[in-house]
Write an enzyme that holds these catalytic residues in place. Structure first.
Site, PDB file in Angstrom:
ATOM      1  N   ASP A  31      38.229  65.839  41.913  1.00  0.00           N
ATOM      2  CA  ASP A  31      38.762  67.181  42.167  1.00  0.00           C
ATOM      3  C   ASP A  31      37.916  68.121  41.445  1.00  0.00           C
ATOM      4  OD1 ASP A  31      42.019  68.345  43.018  1.00  0.00           O
ATOM      5  OD2 ASP A  31      40.457  69.455  41.706  1.00  0.00           O
ATOM      6  N   ILE A  32      37.523  69.586  41.907  1.00  0.00           N
ATOM      7  CA  ILE A  32      36.599  70.422  41.482  1.00  0.00           C
ATOM      8  C   ILE A  32      37.310  71.095  40.200  1.00  0.00           C
ATOM      9  CG2 ILE A  32      37.521  72.378  42.648  1.00  0.00           C
ATOM     10  CD1 ILE A  32      34.485  73.017  43.047  1.00  0.00           C
ATOM     11  N   GLU A  96      47.537  73.533  48.713  1.00  0.00           N
ATOM     12  CA  GLU A  96      46.707  74.345  48.623  1.00  0.00           C
ATOM     13  C   GLU A  96      45.659  74.039  49.868  1.00  0.00           C
ATOM     14  OE1 GLU A  96      44.869  74.657  44.847  1.00  0.00           O
ATOM     15  OE2 GLU A  96      46.638  75.625  43.964  1.00  0.00           O
ATOM     16  N   HIS A 101      45.976  64.976  51.126  1.00  0.00           N
ATOM     17  CA  HIS A 101      45.148  64.206  50.282  1.00  0.00           C
ATOM     18  C   HIS A 101      46.067  63.881  49.238  1.00  0.00           C
ATOM     19  CE1 HIS A 101      45.485  68.633  49.490  1.00  0.00           C
ATOM     20  NE2 HIS A 101      45.688  68.414  48.277  1.00  0.00           N
ATOM     21  N   HIS A 103      46.124  62.673  45.478  1.00  0.00           N
ATOM     22  CA  HIS A 103      45.617  63.073  43.928  1.00  0.00           C
ATOM     23  C   HIS A 103      45.918  61.506  43.259  1.00  0.00           C
ATOM     24  CE1 HIS A 103      45.693  67.403  44.068  1.00  0.00           C
ATOM     25  NE2 HIS A 103      46.733  67.370  45.051  1.00  0.00           N
TER      26      HIS A 103
HETATM   27  P1  5GP Z   1      46.548  70.671  46.590  1.00  0.00           P
HETATM   28  O1  5GP Z   1      47.344  71.691  45.983  1.00  0.00           O
HETATM   29  O2  5GP Z   1      46.560  71.073  47.890  1.00  0.00           O
HETATM   30  O3  5GP Z   1      47.503  69.411  46.627  1.00  0.00           O
HETATM   31  O4  5GP Z   1      45.197  70.104  45.850  1.00  0.00           O
HETATM   32  C1  5GP Z   1      44.071  70.517  46.331  1.00  0.00           C
HETATM   33  C2  5GP Z   1      43.227  70.012  45.512  1.00  0.00           C
HETATM   34  O5  5GP Z   1      41.842  70.307  45.887  1.00  0.00           O
HETATM   35  C3  5GP Z   1      43.019  71.072  44.193  1.00  0.00           C
HETATM   36  O6  5GP Z   1      43.366  70.367  42.975  1.00  0.00           O
HETATM   37  C4  5GP Z   1      41.806  71.720  43.891  1.00  0.00           C
HETATM   38  O7  5GP Z   1      41.259  71.896  42.543  1.00  0.00           O
HETATM   39  C5  5GP Z   1      40.928  70.956  44.828  1.00  0.00           C
HETATM   40  N1  5GP Z   1      39.805  71.148  45.445  1.00  0.00           N
HETATM   41  C6  5GP Z   1      39.907  72.579  46.164  1.00  0.00           C
HETATM   42  N2  5GP Z   1      38.686  72.887  46.894  1.00  0.00           N
HETATM   43  C7  5GP Z   1      37.865  71.960  46.299  1.00  0.00           C
HETATM   44  C8  5GP Z   1      36.516  71.816  46.675  1.00  0.00           C
HETATM   45  O8  5GP Z   1      35.638  72.489  47.291  1.00  0.00           O
HETATM   46  N3  5GP Z   1      35.871  70.587  46.149  1.00  0.00           N
HETATM   47  C9  5GP Z   1      36.650  69.816  45.391  1.00  0.00           C
HETATM   48  N4  5GP Z   1      36.218  68.542  45.010  1.00  0.00           N
HETATM   49  N5  5GP Z   1      38.097  69.809  45.066  1.00  0.00           N
HETATM   50  C10 5GP Z   1      38.656  71.032  45.522  1.00  0.00           C
END
Ligand code: 5GP
Length: 116
Positions: A31-32, A96, A101, A103
């Site tokens: 994760d970034i 987001e 995905h 985690h």
């Molecule tokens: P969500 O909130 O959708 O469950 O998690 C999305 C995750 O994707 C977040 O933890 C965010 O930091 C990660 N993320 C978003 N854009 C990127 C990216 O371009 N590269 C990587 N490696 N992670 C990303």
């Protein structure tokens, strides 16, 4: 047809990501914006936007996400102490990126699940 996200570009290696695993069904990368010492995202190579879009035909890829989580947890050294697997769905779930995905979070005690 669902709209592609940045994760499709990561799968195709069109943009940089720290990819730690890839096979015919899933891709895993760091994760970034890590929320724990170990924070990986494990995704299916096919675009499934949310858990609400899951169909029986996706079961192989979704199952593979768990077996890869197990393998990576061991490789990252968090298997024994433990870790957390999370899938967020839609706005109330805090999703987001609309490419499903998993985690994988670990490397420290994560405490109780925080809501709100
Ligand atoms: P969500 O909130 O959708 O469950 O998690 C999305 C995750 O994707 C977040 O933890 C965010 O930091 C990660 N993320 C978003 N854009 C990127 C990216 O371009 N590269 C990587 N490696 N992670 C990303």
């Amino acid at each position: 047809m669902a709209e592609e996200t940045i994760f499709s570009k990561i799968i195709r290696k069109e943009i940089d990501a720290d990819v730690v695993y890839q096979d015919d069904l899933v891709t895993a990368f760091r994760d970034i914006n890590p929320r724990a010492p170990v924070h990986l995202l494990i995704i299916p190579n096919v675009l499934i936007p949310t858990v609400n879009d899951v169909e029986a035909e996706h079961e192989l890829a979704l199952g593979r996400m768990i077996t890869v989580a197990k393998k990576l947890a061991k490789e990252e050294g968090v298997a024994e102490d433990g870790y957390r697997l999370i899938i967020n769905c839609n706005s109330h779930g805090g999703q987001e990126v609309y490419h499903i995905h998993l985690h994988l979070l670990g490397g420290k005690p994560l405490g109780p699940i925080h809501i709100g």
